[in-house]
Design a protein around this motif. Structure first.
Motif, PDB file in Angstrom:
ATOM      1  N   ALA A  64       0.849  -1.195   0.000  1.00 15.14           N
ATOM      2  CA  ALA A  64       0.000   0.000   0.000  1.00 15.14           C
ATOM      3  C   ALA A  64       0.882   1.241   0.000  1.00 15.14           C
ATOM      4  CB  ALA A  64      -0.897  -0.004   1.233  1.00 15.14           C
ATOM      5  N   PRO A  65       0.423   2.320  -0.602  1.00 17.06           N
ATOM      6  CA  PRO A  65       1.221   3.544  -0.577  1.00 17.06           C
ATOM      7  C   PRO A  65       1.441   4.007   0.874  1.00 17.06           C
ATOM      8  CG  PRO A  65      -0.804   3.838  -1.880  1.00 17.06           C
ATOM      9  CD  PRO A  65      -0.829   2.466  -1.305  1.00 17.06           C
ATOM     10  N   VAL A  66       2.662   4.410   1.164  1.00 18.50           N
ATOM     11  CA  VAL A  66       3.024   4.837   2.515  1.00 18.50           C
ATOM     12  C   VAL A  66       2.771   6.334   2.643  1.00 18.50           C
ATOM     13  CG1 VAL A  66       4.911   5.001   4.174  1.00 18.50           C
ATOM     14  CG2 VAL A  66       4.741   3.013   2.673  1.00 18.50           C
ATOM     15  N   LYS A  67       1.988   6.702   3.648  1.00 12.76           N
ATOM     16  CA  LYS A  67       1.678   8.124   3.850  1.00 12.76           C
ATOM     17  C   LYS A  67       2.727   8.790   4.753  1.00 12.76           C
ATOM     18  CE  LYS A  67      -3.210   7.331   3.192  1.00 12.76           C
ATOM     19  NZ  LYS A  67      -4.481   7.124   3.806  1.00 12.76           N
ATOM     20  N   ASP A  68       3.289   8.037   5.704  1.00 11.11           N
ATOM     21  CA  ASP A  68       4.274   8.577   6.641  1.00 11.11           C
ATOM     22  C   ASP A  68       5.592   7.837   6.419  1.00 11.11           C
ATOM     23  OD1 ASP A  68       5.638   9.697   8.768  1.00 11.11           O
ATOM     24  OD2 ASP A  68       4.386   8.792  10.333  1.00 11.11           O
ATOM     25  N   GLN A  69       6.362   8.252   5.380  1.00  9.34           N
ATOM     26  CA  GLN A  69       7.581   7.539   4.999  1.00  9.34           C
ATOM     27  C   GLN A  69       8.627   7.515   6.119  1.00  9.34           C
ATOM     28  OE1 GLN A  69       8.984   9.236   1.345  1.00  9.34           O
ATOM     29  NE2 GLN A  69       7.437   8.186   0.114  1.00  9.34           N
ATOM     30  N   HIS A  70       8.702   8.552   6.907  1.00  6.19           N
ATOM     31  CA  HIS A  70       9.729   8.640   7.956  1.00  6.19           C
ATOM     32  C   HIS A  70       9.231   8.086   9.284  1.00  6.19           C
ATOM     33  CE1 HIS A  70      12.190  10.867   5.169  1.00  6.19           C
ATOM     34  NE2 HIS A  70      11.184  11.704   4.943  1.00  6.19           N
ATOM     35  N   ASN A 111       8.929   3.519  15.996  1.00  8.12           N
ATOM     36  CA  ASN A 111       9.332   3.639  14.595  1.00  8.12           C
ATOM     37  C   ASN A 111       9.346   2.257  13.946  1.00  8.12           C
ATOM     38  OD1 ASN A 111      11.503   3.572  12.413  1.00  8.12           O
ATOM     39  ND2 ASN A 111      11.239   5.779  12.692  1.00  8.12           N
ATOM     40  N   GLN A 112       9.927   1.255  14.627  1.00 11.37           N
ATOM     41  CA  GLN A 112      10.020  -0.101  14.070  1.00 11.37           C
ATOM     42  C   GLN A 112       8.652  -0.771  13.978  1.00 11.37           C
ATOM     43  OE1 GLN A 112      12.921  -1.383  12.700  1.00 11.37           O
ATOM     44  NE2 GLN A 112      13.411   0.768  13.019  1.00 11.37           N
ATOM     45  N   VAL A 113       7.801  -0.543  14.952  1.00  8.01           N
ATOM     46  CA  VAL A 113       6.441  -1.105  14.897  1.00  8.01           C
ATOM     47  C   VAL A 113       5.694  -0.538  13.693  1.00  8.01           C
ATOM     48  CG1 VAL A 113       4.197  -1.118  16.070  1.00  8.01           C
ATOM     49  CG2 VAL A 113       6.273  -1.634  17.354  1.00  8.01           C
ATOM     50  N   GLN A 114       5.808   0.768  13.472  1.00  8.01           N
ATOM     51  CA  GLN A 114       5.134   1.382  12.329  1.00  8.01           C
ATOM     52  C   GLN A 114       5.721   0.838  11.015  1.00  8.01           C
ATOM     53  OE1 GLN A 114       5.027   5.696  12.243  1.00  8.01           O
ATOM     54  NE2 GLN A 114       3.779   5.704  10.380  1.00  8.01           N
ATOM     55  N   LYS A 115       7.044   0.635  10.968  1.00  9.10           N
ATOM     56  CA  LYS A 115       7.695   0.088   9.765  1.00  9.10           C
ATOM     57  C   LYS A 115       7.123  -1.299   9.444  1.00  9.10           C
ATOM     58  CE  LYS A 115      12.240  -1.427   8.122  1.00  9.10           C
ATOM     59  NZ  LYS A 115      13.654  -1.590   8.501  1.00  9.10           N
ATOM     60  N   ASN A 116       7.020  -2.178  10.462  1.00 11.11           N
ATOM     61  CA  ASN A 116       6.468  -3.521  10.247  1.00 11.11           C
ATOM     62  C   ASN A 116       5.019  -3.456   9.784  1.00 11.11           C
ATOM     63  OD1 ASN A 116       8.834  -4.797  10.934  1.00 11.11           O
ATOM     64  ND2 ASN A 116       8.262  -5.100  13.087  1.00 11.11           N
ATOM     65  N   MET A 117       4.263  -2.564  10.346  1.00 12.53           N
ATOM     66  CA  MET A 117       2.856  -2.412   9.949  1.00 12.53           C
ATOM     67  C   MET A 117       2.751  -1.941   8.502  1.00 12.53           C
ATOM     68  SD  MET A 117       1.180  -0.872  13.438  1.00 12.53           S
ATOM     69  CE  MET A 117      -0.363  -0.476  12.650  1.00 12.53           C
ATOM     70  N   GLN A 118       3.626  -1.011   8.104  1.00  7.73           N
ATOM     71  CA  GLN A 118       3.607  -0.508   6.722  1.00  7.73           C
ATOM     72  C   GLN A 118       4.005  -1.606   5.734  1.00  7.73           C
ATOM     73  OE1 GLN A 118       6.201   2.903   6.931  1.00  7.73           O
ATOM     74  NE2 GLN A 118       4.524   4.305   7.459  1.00  7.73           N
ATOM     75  N   GLN A 119       4.953  -2.455   6.110  1.00  8.30           N
ATOM     76  CA  GLN A 119       5.393  -3.523   5.200  1.00  8.30           C
ATOM     77  C   GLN A 119       4.304  -4.574   5.000  1.00  8.30           C
ATOM     78  OE1 GLN A 119       9.053  -4.823   7.066  1.00  8.30           O
ATOM     79  NE2 GLN A 119      10.280  -3.369   5.878  1.00  8.30           N
ATOM     80  N   ASP A 121       1.088  -3.909   5.124  1.00 14.06           N
ATOM     81  CA  ASP A 121      -0.098  -3.256   4.573  1.00 14.06           C
ATOM     82  C   ASP A 121      -0.064  -3.379   3.049  1.00 14.06           C
ATOM     83  OD1 ASP A 121      -2.424  -1.824   4.468  1.00 14.06           O
ATOM     84  OD2 ASP A 121      -1.489   0.140   4.743  1.00 14.06           O
ATOM     85  N   VAL A 122      -0.958  -4.207   2.485  1.00 15.26           N
ATOM     86  CA  VAL A 122      -0.994  -4.429   1.032  1.00 15.26           C
ATOM     87  C   VAL A 122      -2.363  -4.049   0.466  1.00 15.26           C
ATOM     88  CG1 VAL A 122       0.738  -6.267   1.006  1.00 15.26           C
ATOM     89  CG2 VAL A 122      -1.654  -6.853   1.323  1.00 15.26           C
ATOM     90  N   VAL A 123      -2.340  -3.734  -0.802  1.00 14.76           N
ATOM     91  CA  VAL A 123      -3.561  -3.433  -1.534  1.00 14.76           C
ATOM     92  C   VAL A 123      -3.701  -4.495  -2.625  1.00 14.76           C
ATOM     93  CG1 VAL A 123      -4.709  -1.763  -3.041  1.00 14.76           C
ATOM     94  CG2 VAL A 123      -3.326  -0.965  -1.120  1.00 14.76           C
TER      95      VAL A 123
END
Length: 183
Positions: A64-70, A111-119, A121-123
């Motif tokens: 999924a597109p990442v809204k909060d890249q950092h 930061n790491q928890v959000q990174k894992n969640m973003q990875q 997250d698929v569409v």
């Protein structure tokens, strides 16, 4: 023997030879077969390959597109939570140090928890995928005909299916289709 009698014999003899020869030729023409017997008919098939496009709908998953890249939100929330936890430990300067250390550790953890969640997250979308495949079919391409003519067997390729016999003309089998009859 006089000359006229000799002439008569010569002319009569020639006439006999001519008439006899024409009779033999006529007999041969009359005795030639008019038909050949069909012994076997085999279909001649041809394999035809036709390219055909086949399409199907396929489920495709993408990140999924990442809204909060950092991953600022995860860092801030983790930092606040870590700072709160750190402030409950110790007292005085130790409490301040524990709060700062908790905030730093919490920020990194968030930061790491959000990174894992973003990875994770698929569409998933549906896409049509097409490919060309070769479709094979059989096509009738004529007939292999075995026939018997004057005691001899032979084979010929024909464009039409014959009956029980084939017509013969001048000693040869006729392989052309019969003319259509009007009606």
């Amino acid at each position: 023997m006089d000359k006229s009698m000799l002439k008569g014999l010569v002319v009569g003899g020639l006439a006999t030879v001519v008439i006899g020869a024409s009779g033999v030729t006529g007999y041969q023409a009359l005795s030639k077969p008019k038909e050949a017997e069909v012994i076997a008919v085999k279909d001649v098939m041809e394999t035809v390959v036709t390219p055909v496009e086949r399409c199907e709908n396929v489920a495709v998953s993408r990140p999924a597109p990442v809204k909060d890249q950092h991953r600022i939100a995860g860092s801030v929330i983790g930092g606040v939570a870590g700072g709160l936890l750190g402030s409950t430990i110790g007292g005085g300067n130790g409490k301040t140090l524990a709060t700062v250390a908790g905030a730093a550790a919490g920020g990194y953890a968030g930061n790491q928890v959000q990174k894992n969640m973003q990875q994770k997250d698929v569409v998933t979308t549906t896409e049509q995928r097409c490919k060309t495949v070769n479709q094979k079919s059989q096509k009738l391409n004529g007939y292999q005909v075995t026939y018997r003519l004057e005691g001899k067997e032979d084979t010929v390729r024909m464009s039409f299916k014959p009956g029980a016999t084939l017509p013969v003309k001048d000693g040869q089998v006729v392989t052309t289709p019969p003319a259509p009859t009007g009606g």
